[in-house]
Design a protein around this motif. Structure first.
Motif, PDB file in Angstrom:
ATOM      1  N   UNK A  64       0.830  -1.214   0.000  1.00  0.00           N
ATOM      2  CA  UNK A  64       0.000   0.000   0.000  1.00  0.00           C
ATOM      3  C   UNK A  64       0.864   1.263   0.000  1.00  0.00           C
ATOM      4  N   UNK A  65       1.958   1.222   0.754  1.00  0.00           N
ATOM      5  CA  UNK A  65       2.827   2.398   0.819  1.00  0.00           C
ATOM      6  C   UNK A  65       3.501   2.651  -0.531  1.00  0.00           C
ATOM      7  N   UNK A  66       3.892   1.581  -1.200  1.00  0.00           N
ATOM      8  CA  UNK A  66       4.488   1.734  -2.537  1.00  0.00           C
ATOM      9  C   UNK A  66       3.466   2.311  -3.517  1.00  0.00           C
ATOM     10  N   UNK A  67       2.239   1.827  -3.458  1.00  0.00           N
ATOM     11  CA  UNK A  67       1.194   2.331  -4.359  1.00  0.00           C
ATOM     12  C   UNK A  67       0.953   3.832  -4.119  1.00  0.00           C
ATOM     13  N   UNK A  68       0.890   4.202  -2.853  1.00  0.00           N
ATOM     14  CA  UNK A  68       0.658   5.608  -2.530  1.00  0.00           C
ATOM     15  C   UNK A  68       1.811   6.482  -3.014  1.00  0.00           C
ATOM     16  N   UNK A  69       3.051   5.993  -2.872  1.00  0.00           N
ATOM     17  CA  UNK A  69       4.212   6.760  -3.325  1.00  0.00           C
ATOM     18  C   UNK A  69       4.192   6.931  -4.837  1.00  0.00           C
ATOM     19  N   UNK A  70       3.817   5.870  -5.555  1.00  0.00           N
ATOM     20  CA  UNK A  70       3.754   5.945  -7.013  1.00  0.00           C
ATOM     21  C   UNK A  70       2.671   6.928  -7.450  1.00  0.00           C
ATOM     22  N   UNK A  71       1.518   6.869  -6.825  1.00  0.00           N
ATOM     23  CA  UNK A  71       0.424   7.768  -7.211  1.00  0.00           C
ATOM     24  C   UNK A  71       0.765   9.229  -6.917  1.00  0.00           C
ATOM     25  N   UNK A  72       1.507   9.462  -5.838  1.00  0.00           N
ATOM     26  CA  UNK A  72       1.934  10.826  -5.538  1.00  0.00           C
ATOM     27  C   UNK A  72       2.935  11.320  -6.582  1.00  0.00           C
ATOM     28  N   UNK A  89       6.573  -2.772  -6.658  1.00  0.00           N
ATOM     29  CA  UNK A  89       5.580  -3.830  -6.486  1.00  0.00           C
ATOM     30  C   UNK A  89       4.213  -3.281  -6.891  1.00  0.00           C
ATOM     31  N   UNK A  90       3.409  -4.091  -7.544  1.00  0.00           N
ATOM     32  CA  UNK A  90       2.137  -3.615  -8.091  1.00  0.00           C
ATOM     33  C   UNK A  90       1.093  -4.699  -7.882  1.00  0.00           C
ATOM     34  N   UNK A  91       0.027  -4.363  -7.191  1.00  0.00           N
ATOM     35  CA  UNK A  91      -1.006  -5.346  -6.874  1.00  0.00           C
ATOM     36  C   UNK A  91      -2.201  -5.147  -7.794  1.00  0.00           C
ATOM     37  N   UNK A  92      -2.585  -6.210  -8.464  1.00  0.00           N
ATOM     38  CA  UNK A  92      -3.796  -6.222  -9.293  1.00  0.00           C
ATOM     39  C   UNK A  92      -4.583  -7.481  -8.974  1.00  0.00           C
ATOM     40  N   UNK A  96       0.498  -9.960  -6.518  1.00  0.00           N
ATOM     41  CA  UNK A  96       1.617  -9.026  -6.431  1.00  0.00           C
ATOM     42  C   UNK A  96       2.552  -9.248  -7.619  1.00  0.00           C
ATOM     43  N   UNK A  97       2.810  -8.179  -8.353  1.00  0.00           N
ATOM     44  CA  UNK A  97       3.671  -8.249  -9.532  1.00  0.00           C
ATOM     45  C   UNK A  97       4.902  -7.364  -9.334  1.00  0.00           C
ATOM     46  N   UNK A  98       5.947  -7.703 -10.044  1.00  0.00           N
ATOM     47  CA  UNK A  98       7.134  -6.858 -10.193  1.00  0.00           C
ATOM     48  C   UNK A  98       6.882  -6.017 -11.438  1.00  0.00           C
ATOM     49  N   UNK A  99       6.676  -4.719 -11.266  1.00  0.00           N
ATOM     50  CA  UNK A  99       6.170  -3.890 -12.362  1.00  0.00           C
ATOM     51  C   UNK A  99       7.091  -2.722 -12.669  1.00  0.00           C
ATOM     52  N   UNK A 100       7.004  -2.272 -13.918  1.00  0.00           N
ATOM     53  CA  UNK A 100       7.549  -0.979 -14.339  1.00  0.00           C
ATOM     54  C   UNK A 100       6.358  -0.125 -14.730  1.00  0.00           C
ATOM     55  N   UNK A 101       6.210   1.026 -14.087  1.00  0.00           N
ATOM     56  CA  UNK A 101       5.018   1.855 -14.235  1.00  0.00           C
ATOM     57  C   UNK A 101       5.405   3.163 -14.925  1.00  0.00           C
ATOM     58  N   UNK A 102       4.633   3.538 -15.943  1.00  0.00           N
ATOM     59  CA  UNK A 102       4.853   4.798 -16.654  1.00  0.00           C
ATOM     60  C   UNK A 102       3.963   5.878 -16.049  1.00  0.00           C
ATOM     61  N   UNK A 103       4.591   6.974 -15.622  1.00  0.00           N
ATOM     62  CA  UNK A 103       3.880   8.101 -15.023  1.00  0.00           C
ATOM     63  C   UNK A 103       4.080   9.325 -15.908  1.00  0.00           C
ATOM     64  N   UNK A 110       0.268   3.577 -17.388  1.00  0.00           N
ATOM     65  CA  UNK A 110       0.160   2.132 -17.559  1.00  0.00           C
ATOM     66  C   UNK A 110       1.272   1.424 -16.814  1.00  0.00           C
ATOM     67  N   UNK A 111       1.125   0.111 -16.713  1.00  0.00           N
ATOM     68  CA  UNK A 111       2.127  -0.707 -16.025  1.00  0.00           C
ATOM     69  C   UNK A 111       2.468  -1.908 -16.898  1.00  0.00           C
ATOM     70  N   UNK A 112       3.727  -2.290 -16.882  1.00  0.00           N
ATOM     71  CA  UNK A 112       4.157  -3.522 -17.528  1.00  0.00           C
ATOM     72  C   UNK A 112       4.703  -4.438 -16.453  1.00  0.00           C
ATOM     73  N   UNK A 113       4.271  -5.688 -16.480  1.00  0.00           N
ATOM     74  CA  UNK A 113       4.514  -6.638 -15.403  1.00  0.00           C
ATOM     75  C   UNK A 113       5.575  -7.651 -15.836  1.00  0.00           C
ATOM     76  N   UNK A 114       6.549  -7.863 -14.989  1.00  0.00           N
ATOM     77  CA  UNK A 114       7.669  -8.753 -15.318  1.00  0.00           C
ATOM     78  C   UNK A 114       7.148 -10.152 -15.619  1.00  0.00           C
ATOM     79  N   UNK A 115       7.556 -10.663 -16.770  1.00  0.00           N
ATOM     80  CA  UNK A 115       7.054 -11.964 -17.210  1.00  0.00           C
ATOM     81  C   UNK A 115       7.958 -13.105 -16.749  1.00  0.00           C
ATOM     82  N   UNK A 116       9.258 -12.987 -16.987  1.00  0.00           N
ATOM     83  CA  UNK A 116      10.211 -14.038 -16.601  1.00  0.00           C
ATOM     84  C   UNK A 116      10.746 -13.748 -15.201  1.00  0.00           C
TER      85      UNK A 116
END
Length: 551
Positions: A64-72, A89-92, A96-103, A110-116
């Motif tokens: 939750x803290x990571x999500x709030x930091x990203x949204x800020x 970290x990105x929860x959908x 829980x995913x390892x994500x790269x998020x575009x702000x 959008x977010x891209x989620x680590x596949x491998x």
């Protein structure tokens, strides 16, 4: 359609769990990149949580803290400045995913989620993350960006999918830890992905120490013709703005900063500096204390500590007993003087004899043996821990990989400590690095230039000095031979027959194999230390303590 883009590569040093501090690190680098006219800033893998977060990432409060930091951070991009690609970290849907998020533009685009997800060596990502689907490109201001995350480029599948779905550039956030020959391996893999896709690739790696791992940075950009456009420095934070132009053959990065990677010994030494320095700083120790014996292992440890932390934060204590030679006393003092570190002498004779007297009734009729030798070593450990408790300095242990492999170390004695910079160095490498440091002053080193130990420390036969005329090689093989056998057994997992075929005596190989297995219980209790080789004890090589197998 956009024809020009300025992309900043932010090679930064986050701290695991410091979400607010890591977000502020992103914020500062974005401001610096904005001042240079950047359109987009790319950060390493999981920069918001720090990498690797291990089981910490399973805590809902951290998520939750990571999500709030990203949204800020996303809201702050409404100022018209550069967009951001941040790892988090990105929860959908509860996963829980390892994500790269575009702000960008004030929003999470959008977010891209680590596949491998890697699950070998030091990596346990399948334990804590769910693999994402095959990714497509993500659109940023009219450009289609492919954002494979770290392991996603170690096989062809993900980048092939991105190329087939229209990606124009590959931007790769990484948390890739250092080990010997790893930089060349990364470069070769990146070249392979560029050749397969025909796309340019920007590789953005984390820098810094995290427990036993060291992230060496060394981020780079390859154009579609495989030419190296950018090479960031290793072992230090860096922010570089790169200029990209759309041509008839696709996007191309203009040549920019290209810093030659360090050679082998410099790379190892700086990895030890960074790993030890960050461990002490991030855990907020005021400094370190170590036993300085006059031998090469403690001398090299003291040099690394002085270079990483500054001489004022290193405290050396000589702990002599009746078997300590006058030369060792002289050499320990000389090392401390050359480094400019605090040096004290605390004799252990009286407390050792007190313990021996206390045990005399129980030991009656028994001849002195290794038990009494270990009492000396454990009294040294007790003394160093008392200083640590009183003043707050973390104890450095100084054993090398050769000795720890075969159990030539005393549990709760010379193994006592909170961190070991030499943990993954074979003794032959200790000799090499000591000679190297006497001739070089590493970039970023806070210790003095010039010699850091007398040549006699390097040249004299190693000895634990726990009995008269003791020499390490009386109990072990010559270190050159020992290390070669251990490299075959530990790093390469070779069968005994194959090692013997290389010219070693079977009885020597079997002896070392036996000692290697028997010492597992000691290593399980050893201090953490910097990973250097492909098979570090602890994170990489995990053998059972109860183990009846012999080859």
């Amino acid at each position: 359609m956009t024809d020009r883009l300025r992309i900043a590569l932010a090679q930064v040093n986050p701290t695991v769990g410091d979400v607010e501090g890591n977000a502020e690190l992103v914020r500062r680098n974005r401001a610096a990149a904005a001042g240079q006219g950047a359109d987009l800033v790319v950060f390493p893998e999981l920069v918001i949580s720090g990498y690797p977060p291990e089981d910490l990432v399973l805590k809902p409060s951290l998520q939750q803290r990571c999500r709030a930091a990203v949204e800020k951070l996303a809201a702050e991009t409404a100022d018209g400045g550069p967009g951001l690609i941040v790892g988090t970290p990105w929860v959908e849907q509860g996963k829980v995913y390892n994500a790269a998020v575009l702000l960008d533009g004030g929003a999470v685009v959008g977010a891209r989620l680590k596949h491998d997800l890697p699950n070998y060596g030091v990596f346990d990502e399948k334990r804590v993350f769910v693999p994402g689907p095959m990714p497509g490109p993500i659109v940023f201001r009219g450009m289609r960006l492919g954002v494979p995350i770290c392991e996603d480029i170690w096989t062809p599948d993900v980048v092939e999918c991105l190329q087939e779905t229209g990606a124009e550039i590959l931007l790769v956030p990484n948390g890739s830890p250092y080990e010997l020959d790893k930089p060349d391996e990364r470069s070769n893999l990146a070249v392979a992905r560029v050749v397969e896709t025909g796309l340019p690739l920007a590789y953005v790696n984390q820098v810094g120490g995290q427990d036993e791992l060291v992230f060496d940075g060394a981020s780079f950009v390859l154009n579609a013709d495989r030419s190296l456009a950018v090479q960031l420095p290793a072992y230090e934070s860096a922010l570089t703005v790169t200029d990209w132009t759309r041509t008839g053959d696709g996007w191309r990065c203009a040549p920019a900063e290209r810093v030659a990677p360090p050679a082998r010994n410099e790379g190892i030494y700086r990895a030890m500096m960074l790993g030890l320095g960050d461990y002490v700083r991030k855990n907020r120790f005021p400094g370190v204390v170590l036993g300085l014996s006059g031998g090469i292992d403690s001398a090299l440890t003291a040099a690394v500590a002085a270079d990483a932390l500054g001489p004022d934060k290193v405290w050396a204590i000589m702990l002599p007993y009746r078997y300590t030679s006058p030369e060792s006393l002289e050499d320990a003092k000389a090392v401390a003087d050359l480094l400019g570190i605090r040096y004290d002498v605390v004799a252990i004779g009286d407390p050792v004899e007190a313990v021996n007297r206390g045990l005399a009734p129980i030991f009656d009729g028994k001849k002195p043996d290794i038990t009494e030798e270990n009492i000396q070593s454990r009294m040294r450990g007790l003394t160093l821990m008392a200083v640590s408790n009183k003043f707050g300095h973390m104890v450095l242990t100084t054993g090398n990989k050769s000795e720890n492999s075969v159990g030539y170390a005393t549990l709760y004695g010379d193994m006592c400590g909170g961190f070991n910079a030499l943990k993954d160095l074979y003794k032959t490498t200790v000799f090499e690095l000591s000679r190297w440091r006497n001739q070089h002053h590493p970039p970023g080193a806070l210790g003095p230039a010039g010699r850091v130990m007398p040549e006699r420390v390097i040249d004299k036969p190693p000895s634990a000095e726990l009995r008269p005329d003791q020499r390490d090689e009386d109990s072990l093989l010559p270190y050159g031979e020992l290390d070669a056998i251990l490299e075959c057994l530990v790093e390469r997992e070779l069968p005994v027959d194959e090692i013997v075929a290389k010219g070693f005596k079977r009885e020597d190989v079997k002896k070392i194999e036996r000692l290697l297995y028997l010492a597992e219980y000691k290593r399980r209790q050893a201090a953490p230390g910097v990973k250097i080789t492909r098979k570090q004890f602890g994170r990489d090589r995990r053998y059972p303590i109860v183990n009846a197998f012999r080859d």
